[in-house]
Enzyme design. Structure first.
Site, PDB file in Angstrom:
ATOM      1  N   CYS A   1       3.768  74.141 -41.765  1.00 28.12           N
ATOM      2  CA  CYS A   1       3.323  72.580 -42.283  1.00 28.12           C
ATOM      3  C   CYS A   1       2.293  72.122 -40.991  1.00 28.12           C
ATOM      4  CB  CYS A   1       4.576  71.729 -42.250  1.00 28.12           C
ATOM      5  SG  CYS A   1       5.514  71.836 -41.078  1.00 28.12           S
TER       6      CYS A   1
ATOM      7  N   HIS B   1       2.864  65.071 -39.089  1.00 28.37           N
ATOM      8  CA  HIS B   1       2.389  65.804 -38.048  1.00 28.37           C
ATOM      9  C   HIS B   1       1.054  65.482 -37.624  1.00 28.37           C
ATOM     10  CE1 HIS B   1       5.997  67.773 -38.817  1.00 28.37           C
ATOM     11  NE2 HIS B   1       5.660  68.998 -39.018  1.00 28.37           N
TER      12      HIS B   1
END
Length: 361
Positions: free
Chosen positions: A158, A251
């Site tokens: 991810c 993120h």
């Protein structure tokens, strides 16, 4: 399409599994007809199995509340009621490998959120906008597994999706060296602040295995099919640091990059704005219309403000400027459980359906 394809979610009670359930609620192509999890959850309704463990802000979709959870180890029974599998299980790597291959050998396509098969030579690891051509290896994989319809395709880590798309759009300028630091949300560990109160007012400068994945997986995505395997690219050289921060989702990456042929800032911005991949060409249901969004403001993108851009499926960039040691530096951001996890896997499934790899049994 006259009928929706039947999706099974293996690992449906965990955080990513819950995202799968959420994203497929009302999906125009797919509907959830089976949910499987550990033996402890088997036999319960889905609502009962996630009681007190539902981690999302939206309620459990009515369409799945009454589905009886099956034992994920009962492969034939689960596979018999679905056209394809979305997999996100919490098991040992070798166990995941064996489980996913067992499902594929029943003739059932498996789209995996797990890392176990990311380096299996004939398993495509795909960001649909970047390397859809790697799906061509599926025919080779099918021969190995002894099936004409089953296969495994996987989604990458991810964190790399916060910066790899921005670098990919600049491939014509040949990036040579990349330094990236990622600041990763706690949902990447499958947790929220209730589960993990130690993360409040805290930063942990280590995430097990994450830096190796962040440095190597982009090279496989940029690699090529050579015979019966995908061979990773030789460049750019990438070094990373991966840090856990007290954020629910999203993120963020800070990136420094050198190029063989240094572009201008205007050329970079033009490439980001114009970049379109196969999902945009096909107008897939989950595809962001604008894959990469650039923010001119000095304090953007911000995790809380911008992680949900394009329904959490777009990526964003900002603070592009020349650097004293590298050619350029910038900031990237992606939603880790949407673009980076469940949403990315659903988009892969949509691409596989559109390209004829997933069909009704």
């Amino acid at each position: 399409m006259t009928a929706k394809l039947r999706a099974g979610i293996v690992g449906g009670t965990g955080m990513v599994g819950q995202r799968f359930v959420q994203l497929l609620d009302g999906h125009p192509w797919f509907e959830v007809t089976a949910i499987a999890a550990s033996r402890n959850s088997a036999g319960k309704t889905y609502e009962e199995s996630v009681q007190g463990r539902w981690k999302l802000d939206t309620p459990i979709p009515d369409a799945v509340k009454g589905i009886i959870v099956q034992d994920a180890a009962e492969v034939e029974a689960v596979a018999g009621g679905v056209d394809f599998i979305l997999c996100a299980v919490d098991m040992k790597k070798d166990e995941i490998k064996a489980l996913e291959e067992a499902y594929a050998k029943t003739g059932t396509p498996v789209v995996s959120n797990n890392s176990a098969h990311r380096w299996t030579p004939d398993v495509p690891m795909v960001i649909p906008e970047i390397n859809p051509g790697h799906l061509d290896i599926i025919e080779t994989q099918r021969k190995r597994l002894g099936t004409s319809t089953g296969f495994i395709a996987v989604k990458p880590n991810c964190s790399i999706q916060s910066y790899v798309p921005a670098l990919h759009a600049l491939q014509e300028f040949k990036p040579t060296t990349v330094v990236a630091s990622t600041y990763q949300a706690i949902s990447g560990a499958g947790k929220n602040f209730t589960d993990w109160p130690e993360m409040l007012d805290n930063v942990i400068p280590y995430i097990g295995g994450e830096e190796e994945k962040s440095e190597q997986e982009p090279l496989r995505i940029w690699g090529s099919i050579d015979g019966e395997q995908i061979v990773k690219a030789n460049s750019p050289q990438i070094t990373t640091q991966c840090i856990r921060v007290p954020v629910t989702d999203g993120h963020l990456a800070t990136v420094f990059v050198n190029f063989e042929n240094k572009p201008s800032k205007e050329e970079i911005l033009n490439r980001w704005q114009a970049y379109r991949g196969r999902p945009q060409e096909l107008e897939l249901p989950s595809a962001p219309k604008q894959f990469i969004t650039y923010f001119e403001e000095e304090n953007r993108p911000q995790t809380k403000l911008d992680r949900d851009i394009e329904g959490g499926m777009g990526v964003s960039a900002g603070r592009l400027r020349e650097d004293s040691l590298y050619d350029f530096k910038f900031v990237g951001l992606s939603h880790n459980t949407l673009r980076g996890a469940a949403g990315g896997a659903v988009l892969i499934a949509e691409l596989l359906k559109a390209e004829g790899y997933i069909t009704a049994k």
